[in-house]
Design an enzyme around this catalytic site. Structure first.
Site, PDB file in Angstrom:
ATOM      1  N   CYS A 220       0.881  -1.174   0.000  1.00  0.00           N
ATOM      2  CA  CYS A 220       0.000   0.000   0.000  1.00  0.00           C
ATOM      3  C   CYS A 220       0.916   1.220   0.000  1.00  0.00           C
ATOM      4  O   CYS A 220       2.066   1.139   0.443  1.00  0.00           O
ATOM      5  CB  CYS A 220      -0.864  -0.039   1.259  1.00  0.00           C
ATOM      6  SG  CYS A 220      -1.723   1.496   1.657  1.00  0.00           S
TER       7      CYS A 220
ATOM      8  N   HIS B 156       1.450  -3.964   5.950  1.00  0.00           N
ATOM      9  CA  HIS B 156       0.240  -3.986   6.787  1.00  0.00           C
ATOM     10  C   HIS B 156      -0.980  -4.529   6.065  1.00  0.00           C
ATOM     11  O   HIS B 156      -2.023  -4.685   6.669  1.00  0.00           O
ATOM     12  CB  HIS B 156      -0.048  -2.578   7.328  1.00  0.00           C
ATOM     13  CG  HIS B 156      -0.336  -1.582   6.261  1.00  0.00           C
ATOM     14  ND1 HIS B 156       0.647  -1.049   5.471  1.00  0.00           N
ATOM     15  CD2 HIS B 156      -1.500  -1.063   5.832  1.00  0.00           C
ATOM     16  CE1 HIS B 156       0.093  -0.215   4.596  1.00  0.00           C
ATOM     17  NE2 HIS B 156      -1.207  -0.215   4.789  1.00  0.00           N
ATOM     18  N   GLU B 157      -0.865  -4.829   4.770  1.00  0.00           N
ATOM     19  CA  GLU B 157      -2.027  -5.352   4.036  1.00  0.00           C
ATOM     20  C   GLU B 157      -1.735  -6.828   3.788  1.00  0.00           C
ATOM     21  O   GLU B 157      -0.816  -7.149   3.025  1.00  0.00           O
ATOM     22  CB  GLU B 157      -2.145  -4.569   2.722  1.00  0.00           C
ATOM     23  CG  GLU B 157      -3.492  -4.680   2.063  1.00  0.00           C
ATOM     24  CD  GLU B 157      -3.627  -3.736   0.861  1.00  0.00           C
ATOM     25  OE1 GLU B 157      -3.989  -2.569   1.039  1.00  0.00           O
ATOM     26  OE2 GLU B 157      -3.362  -4.186  -0.255  1.00  0.00           O
TER      27      GLU B 157
ATOM     28  N   CYS C  30     -13.209   0.476  24.915  1.00  0.00           N
ATOM     29  CA  CYS C  30     -13.063   1.914  25.142  1.00  0.00           C
ATOM     30  C   CYS C  30     -14.285   2.677  24.614  1.00  0.00           C
ATOM     31  O   CYS C  30     -15.157   2.099  23.965  1.00  0.00           O
ATOM     32  CB  CYS C  30     -11.779   2.424  24.490  1.00  0.00           C
ATOM     33  SG  CYS C  30     -11.869   2.483  22.696  1.00  0.00           S
TER      34      CYS C  30
ATOM     35  N   ARG D  61      -5.618   2.578  18.104  1.00  0.00           N
ATOM     36  CA  ARG D  61      -5.755   3.359  16.863  1.00  0.00           C
ATOM     37  C   ARG D  61      -4.397   3.451  16.179  1.00  0.00           C
ATOM     38  O   ARG D  61      -3.350   3.309  16.814  1.00  0.00           O
ATOM     39  CB  ARG D  61      -6.311   4.753  17.146  1.00  0.00           C
ATOM     40  CG  ARG D  61      -5.349   5.642  17.875  1.00  0.00           C
ATOM     41  CD  ARG D  61      -5.867   7.061  17.916  1.00  0.00           C
ATOM     42  NE  ARG D  61      -7.138   7.166  18.635  1.00  0.00           N
ATOM     43  CZ  ARG D  61      -7.780   8.303  18.867  1.00  0.00           C
ATOM     44  NH1 ARG D  61      -7.276   9.438  18.426  1.00  0.00           N
ATOM     45  NH2 ARG D  61      -8.906   8.329  19.529  1.00  0.00           N
TER      46      ARG D  61
HETATM   47  P1  NAD Z   1      -1.324   4.941  -5.053  1.00  0.00           P
HETATM   48  O1  NAD Z   1       0.047   5.512  -5.127  1.00  0.00           O
HETATM   49  O2  NAD Z   1      -1.569   3.633  -5.711  1.00  0.00           O
HETATM   50  O3  NAD Z   1      -2.366   5.996  -5.658  1.00  0.00           O
HETATM   51  C1  NAD Z   1      -2.291   7.381  -5.407  1.00  0.00           C
HETATM   52  C2  NAD Z   1      -2.681   8.123  -6.698  1.00  0.00           C
HETATM   53  O4  NAD Z   1      -2.774   9.529  -6.416  1.00  0.00           O
HETATM   54  C3  NAD Z   1      -1.664   7.961  -7.817  1.00  0.00           C
HETATM   55  O5  NAD Z   1      -2.314   7.475  -8.995  1.00  0.00           O
HETATM   56  C4  NAD Z   1      -1.109   9.388  -8.021  1.00  0.00           C
HETATM   57  O6  NAD Z   1      -0.798   9.653  -9.385  1.00  0.00           O
HETATM   58  C5  NAD Z   1      -2.276  10.233  -7.545  1.00  0.00           C
HETATM   59  N1  NAD Z   1      -1.915  11.590  -7.121  1.00  0.00           N
HETATM   60  C6  NAD Z   1      -0.848  11.989  -6.367  1.00  0.00           C
HETATM   61  N2  NAD Z   1      -0.879  13.336  -6.180  1.00  0.00           N
HETATM   62  C7  NAD Z   1      -1.985  13.782  -6.807  1.00  0.00           C
HETATM   63  C8  NAD Z   1      -2.567  15.078  -6.969  1.00  0.00           C
HETATM   64  N3  NAD Z   1      -2.008  16.165  -6.430  1.00  0.00           N
HETATM   65  N4  NAD Z   1      -3.728  15.173  -7.678  1.00  0.00           N
HETATM   66  C9  NAD Z   1      -4.299  14.081  -8.235  1.00  0.00           C
HETATM   67  N5  NAD Z   1      -3.793  12.827  -8.099  1.00  0.00           N
HETATM   68  C10 NAD Z   1      -2.647  12.689  -7.412  1.00  0.00           C
HETATM   69  O7  NAD Z   1      -1.689   4.888  -3.480  1.00  0.00           O
HETATM   70  P2  NAD Z   1      -2.827   4.038  -2.694  1.00  0.00           P
HETATM   71  O8  NAD Z   1      -2.210   2.806  -2.136  1.00  0.00           O
HETATM   72  O9  NAD Z   1      -4.060   3.957  -3.520  1.00  0.00           O
HETATM   73  O10 NAD Z   1      -3.067   5.008  -1.427  1.00  0.00           O
HETATM   74  C11 NAD Z   1      -3.664   6.292  -1.612  1.00  0.00           C
HETATM   75  C12 NAD Z   1      -3.514   7.141  -0.368  1.00  0.00           C
HETATM   76  O11 NAD Z   1      -4.316   6.610   0.692  1.00  0.00           O
HETATM   77  C13 NAD Z   1      -2.095   7.200   0.198  1.00  0.00           C
HETATM   78  O12 NAD Z   1      -1.874   8.511   0.697  1.00  0.00           O
HETATM   79  C14 NAD Z   1      -2.140   6.212   1.342  1.00  0.00           C
HETATM   80  O13 NAD Z   1      -1.134   6.480   2.316  1.00  0.00           O
HETATM   81  C15 NAD Z   1      -3.514   6.505   1.861  1.00  0.00           C
HETATM   82  N6  NAD Z   1      -4.147   5.477   2.711  1.00  0.00           N
HETATM   83  C16 NAD Z   1      -4.918   5.926   3.757  1.00  0.00           C
HETATM   84  C17 NAD Z   1      -5.602   5.028   4.565  1.00  0.00           C
HETATM   85  C18 NAD Z   1      -6.516   5.509   5.655  1.00  0.00           C
HETATM   86  O14 NAD Z   1      -7.000   4.685   6.428  1.00  0.00           O
HETATM   87  N7  NAD Z   1      -6.810   6.814   5.760  1.00  0.00           N
HETATM   88  C19 NAD Z   1      -5.468   3.661   4.315  1.00  0.00           C
HETATM   89  C20 NAD Z   1      -4.696   3.236   3.207  1.00  0.00           C
HETATM   90  C21 NAD Z   1      -4.044   4.152   2.415  1.00  0.00           C
HETATM   91 ZN    ZN Z   2     -11.047   0.474  21.730  1.00  0.00          ZN
END
Ligand code: NAD
Ligand code: ZN
Length: 379
Positions: free
Chosen positions: A47, A69-70, A102, A117
């Site tokens: 991821c 983690h995945e 919790c 968390r």
């Molecule tokens: P990925 O790299 O496969 O996809 C991200 C995409 O965003 C890419 O295609 C990239 O070209 C595009 N991108 C980057 N900057 C951009 C911009 N300014 N405008 C438009 N597009 C843009 O990544 P992924 O594995 O799909 O993860 C996506 C995001 O989600 C990451 O930041 C990751 O850390 C986050 N994430 C968050 C959680 C959560 O629970 N909140 C869980 C998993 C992943």
């Molecule tokens: Zn809890």
């Protein structure tokens, strides 16, 4: 012969320093302690969050570390006090936990467990502040409490979802993070109504899972935004109806989207990790009712800047980890959705490599090629 209670020697991919290829090492994995389980990982995938903490540019570096983690695997042994899991159970380790006690765990609205968390800075187990991994006595740090780039790992029981043993782990492992996160961000948090328009920023696996959530919610238009034009062809398979590349326009993408939609989209979901995209995702929703949901993991020093009038004009900004799913209570049900053909996973899996070639998965992600790469631990 049982391995319970004994140190297991196995292969793990260790990140020794930021941005350097992982190296496969023989590591020792200590037995699980109180409220912990040791899991034999069968499949793991990469991821973008792993890549951020490996690259460690905008994050606090912590090395040497076992990332990952995945994943999906099978319980090998359980520590003291673990009653609801036993050896042989099929499980998904999850980067954020559920203690079930919790205030957050007792609330219907939150998955932000006080005890478990997401914590990206901690590199040890909460029970004793120590690592379960070592090489010649030198401790190797954990990542997100999961460290799945190892044949065996130790995880807190609250971060383990027990799933249907007939679910194929090489597929449902992607529900352990990315796909549940994106799908849940739409269906649990953005909650588009039938016929509404949804913009998705970032068309990686997380963003396309968010698009999938929009499709099953009956969205009329799904507008995909990405800087990488190669993403658009793939995204068509996920029901994305229109594409916007911010690089093709000489005005902010939020203005482009407002023009396309007569004032803004009804919902947006940001899945990039770029602070600029987060701001655009918020400012592109319609005033009066629009809801934007942030999912991407920002850099340590990022700050979100928008004019307060954008909020006064009745736009809502939200954020979520793991699509608001409680890992133990909800993820078994999401796996059942896949088993009942209500959720497709196969189209997210574009590559597969043996564990010995794990660095290839990093290369694919850094090149923006494909969505999820499954890493096969037994190969
Ligand atoms: P990925 O790299 O496969 O996809 C991200 C995409 O965003 C890419 O295609 C990239 O070209 C595009 N991108 C980057 N900057 C951009 C911009 N300014 N405008 C438009 N597009 C843009 O990544 P992924 O594995 O799909 O993860 C996506 C995001 O989600 C990451 O930041 C990751 O850390 C986050 N994430 C968050 C959680 C959560 O629970 N909140 C869980 C998993 C992943
Ligand atoms: Zn809890």
């Amino acid at each position: 012969m049982t391995t319970a209670g004994q140190v297991i020697r196995c292969k793990a991919a260790v990140a020794w320093e930021s941005g350097k290829p992982l190296s496969i090492e023989d590591v020792e994995v200590a037995p699980p302690q109180k409220d912990e389980v040791r899991i034999k990982i069968l499949f793991t995938s990469l991821c973008h969050t792993d890549v951020y903490f490996w690259d460690a540019k905008g994050q606090d570096p912590l090395f040497p570390r076992i990332l990952g983690h995945e994943a999906g695997g099978i319980v090998e042994s359980v520590g003291e006090g673990v009653t609801d899991l036993q050896p042989g159970d099929h499980v998904l380790p999850i980067f954020t936990g559920e203690c079930k006690e919790c205030r957050h765990c007792l609330s219907e609205e939150s998955n932000m467990c006080d005890l478990l968390r997401i914590n990206t800075d901690r590199g040890t187990m909460i029970h004793d502040g120590k690592s379960r991994f070592s090489i010649n006595g030198k401790p190797i740090y954990h990542f997100l409490g999961t460290s799945t780039f190892s044949e065996y790992t130790v995880v807190h029981v609250g971060q383990v979802a027990k799933i249907n043993p007939s679910a194929p782990l090489d597929k449902v492992c992607v529900l352990s993070c990315g796909i549940s996160t994106g799908f849940g961000a739409t269906v649990n948090v953005a909650k588009p109504k039938n016929g509404q328009s949804v913009a998705v920023f970032g068309l990686g696996a997380v963003g396309l899972a968010a698009a999938e959530g929009a499709r099953v919610s009956g969205a009329s238009r799904i507008i995909g935004v990405d800087l990488n034009p190669n993403r658009f062809e793939e995204a068509k398979k996920f029901g994305v109806t229109e594409f916007v590349n911010p690089k093709d326009h000489n005005k902010p993408v939020q203005e482009v989207i407002a023009e396309m939609t007569g004032g803004g989209v009804d919902r947006s979901v940001e899945c990039t990790g770029s602070i600029q995209a987060m701001i655009s995702a918020f400012e592109c929703v319609h005033d009066g009712w629009g809801v934007a949901v942030l999912v991407g993991v920002p850099n340590k020093d990022d700050a979100f800047k928008t004019h307060p009038m954008n909020l006064l004009n009745e736009r809502t900004l939200k954020g979520t980890f793991f699509g608001n799913y409680k890992p133990r209570s909800h993820i078994p049900g999401v796996v059942e959705k896949y088993m009942n053909n209500e959720l497709e996973l196969d189209k997210f899996i574009t590559h597969s490599v043996p564990f010995s070639e794990i660095n290839k998965a990093f290369e694919y992600m850094l090149r923006g090629e494909g969505l999820r790469c499954i890493i096969r631990m037994d190969a």
